[in-house]
Design an enzyme around this catalytic site. Structure first.
Site, PDB file in Angstrom:
ATOM      1  N   PRO A   1       5.036  -5.661  25.725  1.00  0.00           N
ATOM      2  CG  PRO A   1       7.082  -6.498  24.964  1.00  0.00           C
ATOM      3  CD  PRO A   1       5.775  -6.923  25.549  1.00  0.00           C
TER       4      PRO A   1
ATOM      5  CB  CYS B   1      11.269  -5.979  17.065  1.00  0.00           C
ATOM      6  SG  CYS B   1      10.982  -4.448  16.169  1.00  0.00           S
TER       7      CYS B   1
ATOM      8  NE  ARG C   1      -2.158  -5.996  17.685  1.00  0.00           N
ATOM      9  CZ  ARG C   1      -2.106  -6.787  16.626  1.00  0.00           C
ATOM     10  NH1 ARG C   1      -2.186  -6.270  15.421  1.00  0.00           N
ATOM     11  NH2 ARG C   1      -1.982  -8.089  16.777  1.00  0.00           N
TER      12      ARG C   1
END
Ligand SMILES: Cc1cc2nc3c(=O)[nH]c(=O)nc-3n(C[C@H](O)[C@H](O)[C@H](O)COP(=O)(O)O)c2cc1C
Length: 337
Positions: free
Chosen positions: A26, A109, A242
């Site tokens: 995500p 996060c 990434r």
């Protein structure tokens, strides 16, 4: 006849068997419904994720349709951020209604905004609450999973990680994604939090020994497909962020290399397919959001300066046909298909 009716009821109401061998992580601002469309054109088997969506946004936003549209790009997980039990229960129902295969809780996060909302990595301080959150998401019709870090702060501590998983495991969870580094909640940015805290894959190996029935998916620092393939010898699955954000065309190798599908053939029609999907949305959605899954390739591939300035000009004028032509030229010139 009765058998087929029973079978289809089973298919509608029961969780499906899904491979999570190769997952695309995500990523906020990137794994939008549009990006997932492109990713699915490139790979049939990769397991996809939405961006993290706060439960309040999911429940109350007028734009919900645009944010979480799934368009049958399954298998796919909806990732949420939240810690309010009633909201999480509602979020789970929404995920089912939008045909997601999984609802995933973000406990990784580290951003300040997310900490203010009492979700993300700061929840790792309260393992009992995280367990309650997972239990609120659980439902017979959807898999409820977790994405976490190894721990919090500067020091790696296996006991902390083990005790955290001990508590979560009591919920009966069957899939956990681990970004295999700590989160540092103060003093470094979310970007820094993806590079500065050291990776430790051994912790994930170790916890798997204790919980062999839980599927642990390894995430963090996997920067090519050979590395992903090697890690799959030791881990249940890998999650890659990434690498795909910077060049989504890497996904076209995944079905062959990771899933050993023969005769996989992807050509420049990928771009045509994708543009056929986004063209009717021009004017209704920001042109940047529609193109963002493709724009990063200009940054990750050298000598693309001329293309970058042309794309900017065409985007200003919303000239979608010229953008499509330019992208096809770029992709052919750089041999990306
Ligand atoms: C731009 C960006 C946005 C991200 N947004 C999210 C997110 O919404 N939810 C989440 O769990 N992780 C998010 N992450 C973290 C990734 O899912 C992943 O854990 C991290 O990038 C490490 O994997 P990698 O080394 O393969 O990139 C984000 C990462 C990036 C680069």
């Amino acid at each position: 006849m009765l058998f087929f009716i029973k079978l289809s009821i089973y298919q509608i109401y029961m969780k499906k068997e899904i491979s999570r061998k190769f997952c695309v992580a995500p990523m906020m601002g990137y794994t939008t419904p549009y990006a997932r469309k492109l990713y699915r054109i490139l790979s049939n088997n990769s397991f996809l994720f939405s961006e993290m969506i706060a439960t309040k946004t999911l429940i109350y936003s007028q734009n919900r349709e645009k944010i979480i549209d799934n368009d049958f790009n399954n298998p796919v997980a909806l990732q949420v951020g939240g810690s309010e039990i009633d909201e999480l229960k509602k979020a789970s129902k929404i995920a089912i209604n939008y045909n997601y295969d999984e609802i995933n809780l973000n406990v990784g996060c580290p951003s300040k905004a997310v900490q203010k909302g009492s979700f993300g990595a700061c929840l790792m301080q309260n393992k009992q609450l995280v367990r309650n959150c997972i239990e609120a998401l659980q439902n017979d019709r959807i898999e409820a999973t977790l994405k976490c870090r190894l721990g919090l702060g500067n020091k790696l501590n296996y006991e902390f990680f083990e005790e955290f998983i001990d508590e979560i495991s009591k919920s009966g969870i069957s899939v956990i994604y681990v970004h295999a580094r700590n989160a540092i909640l103060n003093g470094i940015s979310p970007q820094g939090n993806r590079t500065i805290p050291p990776l430790n894959y051994d912790y994930v190996k170790e916890i798997k020994k204790k919980y062999p029935k839980i599927t642990f998916i390894l995430n963090g620092g996997i920067n090519n497909l050979n590395m992903a393939k090697d890690l799959l010898k030791e881990f249940d699955g890998v999650m890659v962020g990434r690498l795909i954000k910077n060049n989504p065309f890497i996904l076209k190798e995944v079905d062959k290399k990771i899933f050993e599908e023969k005769n996989k053939f992807v050509d420049e029609s990928i771009i045509n397919n994708y543009f056929n999907y986004i063209k009717p949305k021009v004017g209704l959605e920001s042109i940047f959001r529609l193109l963002s899954p493709l724009l990063n390739i200009f940054f990750s591939i050298p000598n693309s300066k001329i293309y970058k300035s042309k794309i900017n000009e065409y985007m200003k004028n919303q000239n979608i046909n010229l953008i499509e032509e330019l992208l096809i030229k770029f992709v052919n010139e750089k041999n990306l298909t």
